[in-house]
Write a protein that holds these residues in place. Structure first.
Motif, PDB file in Angstrom:
ATOM      1  N   PRO A  32      10.465  -0.732   2.878  1.00 22.26           N
ATOM      2  CA  PRO A  32       9.851  -0.875   4.379  1.00 22.26           C
ATOM      3  C   PRO A  32      10.564  -1.866   4.873  1.00 22.26           C
ATOM      4  CG  PRO A  32       8.682  -1.772   2.398  1.00 22.26           C
ATOM      5  CD  PRO A  32       9.894  -1.013   2.028  1.00 22.26           C
TER       6      PRO A  32
ATOM      7  N   GLN B 242       4.104   3.472  -5.467  1.00 22.76           N
ATOM      8  CA  GLN B 242       3.039   3.534  -4.553  1.00 22.76           C
ATOM      9  C   GLN B 242       1.838   4.624  -5.017  1.00 22.76           C
ATOM     10  OE1 GLN B 242       5.680   3.488  -1.061  1.00 22.76           O
ATOM     11  NE2 GLN B 242       4.757   1.626  -0.457  1.00 22.76           N
TER      12      GLN B 242
ATOM     13  N   TYR C  52      -6.498   4.293  -8.770  1.00 28.87           N
ATOM     14  CA  TYR C  52      -7.849   4.354  -7.874  1.00 28.87           C
ATOM     15  C   TYR C  52      -8.520   5.302  -8.131  1.00 28.87           C
ATOM     16  CZ  TYR C  52      -5.656   0.170  -5.783  1.00 28.87           C
ATOM     17  OH  TYR C  52      -4.994  -1.000  -5.324  1.00 28.87           O
TER      18      TYR C  52
ATOM     19  N   MET D 287       1.320  -1.601  13.847  1.00 26.56           N
ATOM     20  CA  MET D 287       1.217  -1.504  12.363  1.00 26.56           C
ATOM     21  C   MET D 287       1.889  -2.497  11.850  1.00 26.56           C
ATOM     22  SD  MET D 287       1.570   2.838  12.040  1.00 26.56           S
ATOM     23  CE  MET D 287       1.758   2.803  10.505  1.00 26.56           C
TER      24      MET D 287
ATOM     25  N   LEU E  95       5.014  -2.677  11.813  1.00 28.43           N
ATOM     26  CA  LEU E  95       6.317  -1.966  11.204  1.00 28.43           C
ATOM     27  C   LEU E  95       7.517  -2.244  12.063  1.00 28.43           C
ATOM     28  CD1 LEU E  95       4.945   1.165   9.582  1.00 28.43           C
ATOM     29  CD2 LEU E  95       5.748  -0.679   8.512  1.00 28.43           C
TER      30      LEU E  95
ATOM     31  N   GLY F 184       4.454  -4.030  -4.284  1.00 30.53           N
ATOM     32  CA  GLY F 184       3.950  -2.836  -3.733  1.00 30.53           C
ATOM     33  C   GLY F 184       2.881  -2.774  -2.668  1.00 30.53           C
ATOM     34  N   LEU F 185       2.838  -4.168  -1.775  1.00 28.43           N
ATOM     35  CA  LEU F 185       1.734  -3.830  -0.599  1.00 28.43           C
ATOM     36  C   LEU F 185       2.444  -2.919   0.358  1.00 28.43           C
ATOM     37  CD1 LEU F 185       1.627  -7.973  -0.684  1.00 28.43           C
ATOM     38  CD2 LEU F 185      -0.145  -6.310  -1.592  1.00 28.43           C
ATOM     39  N   TYR F 186       1.301  -2.218   0.966  1.00 27.76           N
ATOM     40  CA  TYR F 186       1.633  -1.527   1.861  1.00 27.76           C
ATOM     41  C   TYR F 186       1.899  -2.413   3.346  1.00 27.76           C
ATOM     42  CZ  TYR F 186      -0.379   2.317  -0.692  1.00 27.76           C
ATOM     43  OH  TYR F 186      -0.895   3.010  -1.766  1.00 27.76           O
ATOM     44  N   PRO F 187       3.085  -2.042   3.710  1.00 26.59           N
ATOM     45  CA  PRO F 187       3.766  -2.850   5.062  1.00 26.59           C
ATOM     46  C   PRO F 187       3.074  -2.685   6.239  1.00 26.59           C
ATOM     47  CG  PRO F 187       5.337  -1.016   4.347  1.00 26.59           C
ATOM     48  CD  PRO F 187       4.425  -1.080   3.372  1.00 26.59           C
ATOM     49  N   TRP F 188       2.351  -1.698   6.302  1.00 23.26           N
ATOM     50  CA  TRP F 188       1.434  -1.613   7.780  1.00 23.26           C
ATOM     51  C   TRP F 188       0.125  -1.981   7.643  1.00 23.26           C
ATOM     52  CZ3 TRP F 188       3.202   2.450   4.595  1.00 23.26           C
ATOM     53  CH2 TRP F 188       2.426   3.170   3.753  1.00 23.26           C
ATOM     54  N   ARG F 189      -0.158  -2.634   6.177  1.00 19.61           N
ATOM     55  CA  ARG F 189      -1.497  -3.294   6.249  1.00 19.61           C
ATOM     56  C   ARG F 189      -1.236  -4.870   6.188  1.00 19.61           C
ATOM     57  NH1 ARG F 189      -6.247  -0.429   3.701  1.00 19.61           N
ATOM     58  NH2 ARG F 189      -6.005   1.376   4.326  1.00 19.61           N
TER      59      ARG F 189
ATOM     60  N   TYR G  10       0.996 -10.041   7.855  1.00 17.88           N
ATOM     61  CA  TYR G  10       1.459  -8.932   7.101  1.00 17.88           C
ATOM     62  C   TYR G  10       2.464  -9.499   5.820  1.00 17.88           C
ATOM     63  CZ  TYR G  10      -0.063  -5.990  10.764  1.00 17.88           C
ATOM     64  OH  TYR G  10      -0.698  -5.186  11.681  1.00 17.88           O
TER      65      TYR G  10
ATOM     66  N   ARG H 173      -5.817  -7.797  -4.993  1.00 19.59           N
ATOM     67  CA  ARG H 173      -5.883  -6.280  -4.886  1.00 19.59           C
ATOM     68  C   ARG H 173      -6.583  -5.608  -6.092  1.00 19.59           C
ATOM     69  NH1 ARG H 173      -0.950  -2.838  -3.099  1.00 19.59           N
ATOM     70  NH2 ARG H 173      -0.303  -3.146  -5.133  1.00 19.59           N
TER      71      ARG H 173
END
Lengths: 313, 257
Positions: A4, A209, A216, A309, A311, B87-92, B132, B148
């Motif tokens: 990312p 991921q 979950y 977002m 990004l 592993g955090l989601y970069p868009w959150r 972020y 989390r």
């Protein structure tokens, strides 16, 4: 993009800082851009003289006199049916058909461009939705992965010029005319880059991921919606830029085989029937402008979406 | 018992032939234990954790988590899992990353907000929920990933080398915070690590593992008290446990090194 994007340069700066950066970039780019445009114009003029010279020389030979350089220069830059029209002729044609005609008139290039654009946008919409749906199917279903992709690739190896008349004829025989056949040809060209980009994008999340979602006990739909889809957006936008340009080509090609009287394709066709090279070049420039507009628009949506977002680069 | 493993075997089929990742592993983990798994790469410590989590399936023997199969336990949301990379989601944002499991598990919005705030306080990341991930340091990102894993309040926390990528100073600080968190929440923690001091400092039990095939070489019940300041690492008892771990690792390696 397995990684990312981390901190974007200048991302920490405020809105004013960002605007300042943009202005700096544009002013910095203005010089080179201008130089390229001038160089292109110079080459275009030189080519005009060179390509149209034969006609002037023939005229002179028929009148039994020698043509000097001045005669050639005068004779080549303002011909009515030149091999290659000069830039100022095309500019004049554009001015006459864009600015001096009401946009509802059939003589208006804007009107023709709109006819083509509406087919382009409809086709682009169909192609994008189809492309995303196919990509989701391919990523989730092994049978689809094995069966759809080869067909998608095969579909793109068929020359669009060959298949476009078939589509028009078949649809015409079942009573579908007008915008839709063009839109379908346009969709035919634009779904492919979307499929390829989205399959890559939906598969871009790494094993950790995906494992996280498994811990979950997330459903496939939740994994798609909360992980795969957001991760795929940068890929999607890259594909959309390619796809929208392909859509425009599809719409124009779709206008050719019908002998259509509306749209940029029709202008190209009638121009070549009657040897109106100036009209052809004006339509070509209009098409290029439309493509730039569409790609620019998607770039803007991309920046806004990815920016929201977190990004954005 | 939270985890009961009996004569567990796991063989991976690879292109180079079968690889025995776990061989004859039997272990009981009691509620409230802090169990560390230590050993060289290839000793099966991460694999064992993944078997408990239901991410891998054992090819022999049995394992139960809270009296259920690992798969059932996973569906019952019995554990939180912390991976080596945050592993955090970069868009959150951090807040929405913490809410991710809560969204998936269908908690209502008010409850999501309440829990997100609670666990961020627990890992000392209050006020960062709108940031972020890239705006946070590596240590803070890993704390957010722990938050989390804690958000849905599972009694069991599985941690796979969570601090492996961090520098010594940050690691010490996070070890202290983790012990504090463990004391306050009373969770059962399974913790995979490469580091002997980390294992000894944190654990009530240390499972020493050895490779080829992956197996348990020694299980050490730590004599250290539950209350552990950082300087306990200079005490004689600490040094003795660390020595035993080192001996166990050396014996398990055989002539491999």
């Amino acid at each position: 993009m397995s990684d990312p994007p981390l901190a974007a340069p200048g991302a920490g700066t405020g809105r004013s800082g960002r605007v300042g950066l943009l202005v700096w970039r544009i002013s910095g780019a203005a010089g080179p851009v201008l130089a390229v445009i001038l160089a292109l114009l110079a080459i275009w003029y030189a080519a005009t003289v060179w390509l149209n010279a034969q006609w002037v020389l023939d005229q002179a030979a028929r009148a039994d006199r020698m043509a000097g350089f001045g005669d050639i220069l005068r004779g080549t830059l303002n011909q009515e049916r030149p091999v290659l029209p000069a830039p100022h002729q095309v500019a004049a044609e554009l001015w006459n058909t864009v600015a001096l005609q009401p946009v509802t008139s059939r003589r208006s290039l804007v009107w023709h461009a709109w006819v083509t654009l509406s087919a382009t946008l409809t086709g682009f919409g169909i192609g994008t939705v189809l492309g995303i749906a196919l990509a989701i199917g391919i990523v989730h279903n092994r049978a689809m992965d094995m069966s759809v992709m080869p067909w998608a690739i095969a579909s793109q190896t068929i020359p669009i010029l060959a298949i476009a008349p078939m589509i028009i004829v078949v649809l015409n025989s079942v009573g579908v005319q007008g915008l839709l056949p063009k839109a379908i040809i346009s969709a035919y060209l634009s779904f492919f880059p979307v499929v390829v980009g989205m399959v890559t994008g939906l598969r871009s999340p790494d094993a950790a991921q995906l494992d996280l979602m498994r811990t979950y006990s997330a459903s496939r739909a939740q994994t798609l919606w909360k992980l795969r889809f957001p991760a795929s957006l940068p890929y999607l936008f890259a594909s959309l830029k390619v796809g929208v340009a392909a859509s425009l080509v599809g719409a124009i090609v779709g206008e050719l085989p019908t002998g259509a009287v509306r749209g940029l394709g029709a202008r190209l066709l009638s121009g070549s029937y009657y040897g109106q090279t100036v009209q052809i070049w004006a339509a070509l420039l209009m098409a290029a402008f439309c493509a730039a507009l569409l790609v620019g628009l998607i770039g803007l949506i991309q920046r806004l979406t990815l920016g929201r977002m977190g990004l954005a680069r | 018992m939270v985890v009961e493993a009996r004569r567990l075997d796991l063989t991976f089929q690879t292109a180079d032939g079968p690889v025995q990742a776990l061989s004859d592993v039997s272990l009981d983990i009691r509620a409230g234990d802090f169990v560390s798994f230590i050993g060289p790469s290839g000793c099966g410590k991460t694999t064992f954790l993944r078997v408990i989590a239901g991410l891998e399936e054992a090819t022999g023997g049995s394992v139960s988590v809270n009296g259920m199969t690992p798969d059932e336990a996973r569906r019952a949301r019995a554990y939180g899992y912390v991976f080596q990379a945050a592993g955090l989601y970069p868009w959150r944002t951090i807040g929405r990353n913490v809410k991710l499991p809560l969204e998936i598990m269908g908690f209502d919005r008010a409850e999501q907000d309440r829990r997100m705030r609670d666990v961020l306080r627990l890992v000392e990341l209050e006020g960062f929920e709108r940031k972020y991930p890239w705006q946070l340091s590596g240590g803070m990102q890993q704390r957010a990933s722990i938050a989390r894993a804690l958000a849905f309040d599972a009694a069991l926390l599985l941690m796979d080398e969570p601090f492996g990528a961090l520098d010594e100073i940050v690691r010490d600080r996070l070890n202290e915070q983790l012990l504090d968190l463990w004391a306050r929440t009373g969770k059962t923690i399974c913790f995979v690590t490469h580091s002997i001091p980390e294992a000894v400092y944190l654990s009530t039990r240390i499972v020493v593992m050895s490779p080829r095939p992956g197996r348990i070489a020694d299980v050490i019940d730590s004599p250290l008290p539950r209350e552990r300041p950082l300087d306990i690492r200079d005490s004689a008892a600490f040094i003795e446990v660390a020595h035993r771990v080192r001996e166990g690792l050396r014996a398990g390696m055989g002539d491999d090194v």
